[in-house]
Enzyme design. Sequence first.
Site, PDB file in Angstrom:
ATOM      1  N   GLY A  15       0.840  -1.204   0.000  1.00  0.00           N
ATOM      2  CA  GLY A  15       0.000   0.000   0.000  1.00  0.00           C
ATOM      3  C   GLY A  15       0.869   1.245   0.000  1.00  0.00           C
ATOM      4  O   GLY A  15       1.841   1.326   0.747  1.00  0.00           O
ATOM      5  N   SER A  26      15.372  10.791  -1.768  1.00  0.00           N
ATOM      6  CA  SER A  26      16.507  10.739  -0.857  1.00  0.00           C
ATOM      7  C   SER A  26      17.469   9.606  -1.224  1.00  0.00           C
ATOM      8  O   SER A  26      18.696   9.785  -1.204  1.00  0.00           O
ATOM      9  CB  SER A  26      16.000  10.569   0.580  1.00  0.00           C
ATOM     10  OG  SER A  26      17.077  10.350   1.437  1.00  0.00           O
ATOM     11  N   VAL A  28      17.887   8.261  -4.207  1.00  0.00           N
ATOM     12  CA  VAL A  28      18.550   8.614  -5.476  1.00  0.00           C
ATOM     13  C   VAL A  28      19.654   9.647  -5.223  1.00  0.00           C
ATOM     14  O   VAL A  28      20.787   9.514  -5.718  1.00  0.00           O
ATOM     15  CB  VAL A  28      17.507   9.161  -6.492  1.00  0.00           C
ATOM     16  CG1 VAL A  28      18.184   9.749  -7.719  1.00  0.00           C
ATOM     17  CG2 VAL A  28      16.528   8.052  -6.899  1.00  0.00           C
ATOM     18  N   ARG A  76       1.209  -5.376  -5.159  1.00  0.00           N
ATOM     19  CA  ARG A  76       1.401  -6.526  -4.256  1.00  0.00           C
ATOM     20  C   ARG A  76       1.585  -7.728  -5.184  1.00  0.00           C
ATOM     21  O   ARG A  76       0.645  -8.113  -5.882  1.00  0.00           O
ATOM     22  CB  ARG A  76       0.180  -6.711  -3.350  1.00  0.00           C
ATOM     23  CG  ARG A  76      -0.157  -5.471  -2.490  1.00  0.00           C
ATOM     24  CD  ARG A  76      -1.222  -5.814  -1.461  1.00  0.00           C
ATOM     25  NE  ARG A  76      -2.047  -4.673  -1.080  1.00  0.00           N
ATOM     26  CZ  ARG A  76      -1.825  -3.876  -0.031  1.00  0.00           C
ATOM     27  NH1 ARG A  76      -0.783  -4.068   0.729  1.00  0.00           N
ATOM     28  NH2 ARG A  76      -2.644  -2.887   0.258  1.00  0.00           N
ATOM     29  N   SER A  77       2.799  -8.302  -5.205  1.00  0.00           N
ATOM     30  CA  SER A  77       3.115  -9.348  -6.197  1.00  0.00           C
ATOM     31  C   SER A  77       2.896 -10.756  -5.650  1.00  0.00           C
ATOM     32  O   SER A  77       3.489 -11.152  -4.651  1.00  0.00           O
ATOM     33  CB  SER A  77       4.567  -9.196  -6.652  1.00  0.00           C
ATOM     34  OG  SER A  77       4.952 -10.305  -7.422  1.00  0.00           O
ATOM     35  N   ASP A 107       5.239  -4.393   6.218  1.00  0.00           N
ATOM     36  CA  ASP A 107       5.796  -5.675   6.672  1.00  0.00           C
ATOM     37  C   ASP A 107       5.804  -6.755   5.584  1.00  0.00           C
ATOM     38  O   ASP A 107       6.738  -7.548   5.500  1.00  0.00           O
ATOM     39  CB  ASP A 107       5.118  -6.166   7.957  1.00  0.00           C
ATOM     40  CG  ASP A 107       3.607  -6.209   7.843  1.00  0.00           C
ATOM     41  OD1 ASP A 107       3.074  -5.825   6.784  1.00  0.00           O
ATOM     42  OD2 ASP A 107       2.957  -6.639   8.809  1.00  0.00           O
ATOM     43  N   GLY A 108       4.777  -6.772   4.716  1.00  0.00           N
ATOM     44  CA  GLY A 108       4.745  -7.753   3.629  1.00  0.00           C
ATOM     45  C   GLY A 108       5.932  -7.547   2.690  1.00  0.00           C
ATOM     46  O   GLY A 108       6.583  -8.506   2.257  1.00  0.00           O
ATOM     47  N   THR A 130       4.102   3.096   5.401  1.00  0.00           N
ATOM     48  CA  THR A 130       2.700   2.693   5.531  1.00  0.00           C
ATOM     49  C   THR A 130       2.014   3.692   6.453  1.00  0.00           C
ATOM     50  O   THR A 130       2.631   4.155   7.412  1.00  0.00           O
ATOM     51  CB  THR A 130       2.536   1.270   6.110  1.00  0.00           C
ATOM     52  OG1 THR A 130       1.172   1.093   6.537  1.00  0.00           O
ATOM     53  CG2 THR A 130       3.432   0.996   7.299  1.00  0.00           C
ATOM     54  N   ASP A 132      -0.291   2.992   8.446  1.00  0.00           N
ATOM     55  CA  ASP A 132      -0.815   2.307   9.645  1.00  0.00           C
ATOM     56  C   ASP A 132       0.056   2.451  10.894  1.00  0.00           C
ATOM     57  O   ASP A 132      -0.424   2.260  12.008  1.00  0.00           O
ATOM     58  CB  ASP A 132      -0.993   0.809   9.360  1.00  0.00           C
ATOM     59  CG  ASP A 132      -2.150   0.529   8.421  1.00  0.00           C
ATOM     60  OD1 ASP A 132      -2.809   1.491   7.993  1.00  0.00           O
ATOM     61  OD2 ASP A 132      -2.396  -0.660   8.117  1.00  0.00           O
ATOM     62  N   ASP A 134       2.326   0.416  11.892  1.00  0.00           N
ATOM     63  CA  ASP A 134       2.260  -0.879  12.586  1.00  0.00           C
ATOM     64  C   ASP A 134       3.558  -1.665  12.499  1.00  0.00           C
ATOM     65  O   ASP A 134       3.550  -2.889  12.447  1.00  0.00           O
ATOM     66  CB  ASP A 134       1.096  -1.706  12.004  1.00  0.00           C
ATOM     67  CG  ASP A 134       1.258  -1.955  10.504  1.00  0.00           C
ATOM     68  OD1 ASP A 134       2.101  -1.302   9.875  1.00  0.00           O
ATOM     69  OD2 ASP A 134       0.539  -2.812   9.976  1.00  0.00           O
ATOM     70  N   ARG A 176      -5.344  -1.542   9.301  1.00  0.00           N
ATOM     71  CA  ARG A 176      -5.832  -2.909   9.079  1.00  0.00           C
ATOM     72  C   ARG A 176      -6.004  -3.685  10.390  1.00  0.00           C
ATOM     73  O   ARG A 176      -7.056  -4.228  10.657  1.00  0.00           O
ATOM     74  CB  ARG A 176      -4.847  -3.641   8.171  1.00  0.00           C
ATOM     75  CG  ARG A 176      -5.473  -4.791   7.425  1.00  0.00           C
ATOM     76  CD  ARG A 176      -4.418  -5.676   6.809  1.00  0.00           C
ATOM     77  NE  ARG A 176      -3.342  -4.935   6.198  1.00  0.00           N
ATOM     78  CZ  ARG A 176      -3.203  -4.747   4.892  1.00  0.00           C
ATOM     79  NH1 ARG A 176      -4.076  -5.241   4.064  1.00  0.00           N
ATOM     80  NH2 ARG A 176      -2.176  -4.070   4.420  1.00  0.00           N
ATOM     81  N   GLU A 227     -10.695   0.534  11.378  1.00  0.00           N
ATOM     82  CA  GLU A 227     -11.299  -0.500  10.513  1.00  0.00           C
ATOM     83  C   GLU A 227     -11.085  -1.911  11.060  1.00  0.00           C
ATOM     84  O   GLU A 227     -11.894  -2.800  10.817  1.00  0.00           O
ATOM     85  CB  GLU A 227     -10.779  -0.403   9.069  1.00  0.00           C
ATOM     86  CG  GLU A 227      -9.302  -0.658   8.944  1.00  0.00           C
ATOM     87  CD  GLU A 227      -8.808  -0.697   7.504  1.00  0.00           C
ATOM     88  OE1 GLU A 227      -9.599  -0.946   6.592  1.00  0.00           O
ATOM     89  OE2 GLU A 227      -7.601  -0.471   7.311  1.00  0.00           O
ATOM     90  N   ARG A 252     -25.275   9.048  11.597  1.00  0.00           N
ATOM     91  CA  ARG A 252     -24.723   8.975  10.251  1.00  0.00           C
ATOM     92  C   ARG A 252     -23.371   8.258  10.305  1.00  0.00           C
ATOM     93  O   ARG A 252     -22.714   8.247  11.351  1.00  0.00           O
ATOM     94  CB  ARG A 252     -24.494  10.384   9.664  1.00  0.00           C
ATOM     95  CG  ARG A 252     -25.773  11.150   9.373  1.00  0.00           C
ATOM     96  CD  ARG A 252     -26.565  10.525   8.233  1.00  0.00           C
ATOM     97  NE  ARG A 252     -27.718  11.310   7.881  1.00  0.00           N
ATOM     98  CZ  ARG A 252     -28.913  11.242   8.468  1.00  0.00           C
ATOM     99  NH1 ARG A 252     -29.107  10.422   9.489  1.00  0.00           N
ATOM    100  NH2 ARG A 252     -29.917  11.981   8.041  1.00  0.00           N
ATOM    101  N   HIS A 258      -9.676   5.493   1.166  1.00  0.00           N
ATOM    102  CA  HIS A 258      -8.336   5.693   0.605  1.00  0.00           C
ATOM    103  C   HIS A 258      -7.880   7.144   0.517  1.00  0.00           C
ATOM    104  O   HIS A 258      -6.701   7.390   0.212  1.00  0.00           O
ATOM    105  CB  HIS A 258      -8.245   5.034  -0.777  1.00  0.00           C
ATOM    106  CG  HIS A 258      -8.136   3.538  -0.673  1.00  0.00           C
ATOM    107  ND1 HIS A 258      -9.213   2.735  -0.426  1.00  0.00           N
ATOM    108  CD2 HIS A 258      -7.062   2.716  -0.733  1.00  0.00           C
ATOM    109  CE1 HIS A 258      -8.822   1.468  -0.364  1.00  0.00           C
ATOM    110  NE2 HIS A 258      -7.522   1.432  -0.544  1.00  0.00           N
ATOM    111  N   MET A 259      -8.779   8.101   0.745  1.00  0.00           N
ATOM    112  CA  MET A 259      -8.287   9.495   0.776  1.00  0.00           C
ATOM    113  C   MET A 259      -7.209   9.651   1.857  1.00  0.00           C
ATOM    114  O   MET A 259      -6.347  10.528   1.756  1.00  0.00           O
ATOM    115  CB  MET A 259      -9.443  10.486   1.001  1.00  0.00           C
ATOM    116  CG  MET A 259     -10.270  10.238   2.235  1.00  0.00           C
ATOM    117  SD  MET A 259      -9.977  11.430   3.522  1.00  0.00           S
ATOM    118  CE  MET A 259     -10.907  12.804   2.962  1.00  0.00           C
TER     119      MET A 259
END
Length: 328
Positions: A15, A26, A28, A76-77, A107-108, A130, A132, A134, A176, A227, A252, A258-259
């Site tokens: 992500g 930086s 480069v 994500r491969s 982490d992935g 990321t 997050d 995390d 996540r 979430e 409400r 994703h913003m």
Amino acid sequence: MPKKIKRIAVLTSGGDSPGMNAAIRSVVRTCAYHDLECIGVYRGYEGLIEGDFKPMDARSVKGIINKGGTILKSARSKEFRTVEGRQKAYKKLVEAGIDGLVVIGGDGSFTGAMILNDEFDFPVMGIPGTIDNDIVGTTHTLGFDTALNTVVDAIDKIRDTASSHNRLFFIEVMGRDVGHIALNAGIAGGAEEILIPEEDLGLDRLVESLRRSRKSGKTSSIVIVAEGDKIGKNIFELKDFVDDNMEGYDVRVSVLGHMQRGGSPSCFDRVLASRMGVKAVESLLEGKSNYMVGLQNTKMELTPFDNAIKGKTKINLELLRVSDIMST
Ligand code: F6P
């Protein structure tokens, strides 16, 4: 004696997060400073497998420090998770004369880098990107600060309308499996209640807290929901629960989505990215490998990938208490 590093590749993976471009810049420019060649890899590990490479010089990264997203694209491969995929990637690295790889991601992405290092003894270094926050080994991941500012801005705006209509808003924020965005932005946005996965308050506590707010004279309320929260109901079910069980609430829901991952990086993230890029390249030059760079007690430090990946970040209990007191 480790091989002398002359050419370093950089990729972004997983992500995206604001500050990734500043980190690419930086890496480069640090390469240019040390007379090393730098190769940009497009689309993360997918591009590594396919050899989607482009040489980058100091001028090629002009005007990107303030840009969100990643100019190198991210993916994500699935193929990189197979031995065959990693063999192809390694072959492309060798063919291109690349001696070290900087991976900007979560982490992935670090797991992929670590396996590449284990299987082929290829020098790798990670920069945590990321929103997050995390990842163990850094108080801040790249993009966390910017995402917090984006979320606080959104809460402020929602509060305006919540207040005009005397409404209760449930606002879902990203994270996540963790509540770092929710807790920090919730305090900064003056939320009445914050639901995070690390601390399951339960529905009774939520109901009690809303009743207490009402009794104390509040006419509108904001509840921030991470979430990954474990209360057992998603944000729309929470609204239904209040509609069905509590009288007099006009509820409400707002899912920020994703913003939170976009936008121009904050000053903090730009400085952090610049520091992390320098540390990553210079650590590779010192012959180090299989580490993530991170911010600890205001300093740039290295954490072995294994610890960064397997560790679980802790929620700041003091912040939980502060949030409790502030919602009085
Ligand atoms: O890890 C960052 C993150 O934005 C999480 O907060 C969120 O759960 C996830 O990525 C969303 O991933 P995707 O963009 O693949 O839907």
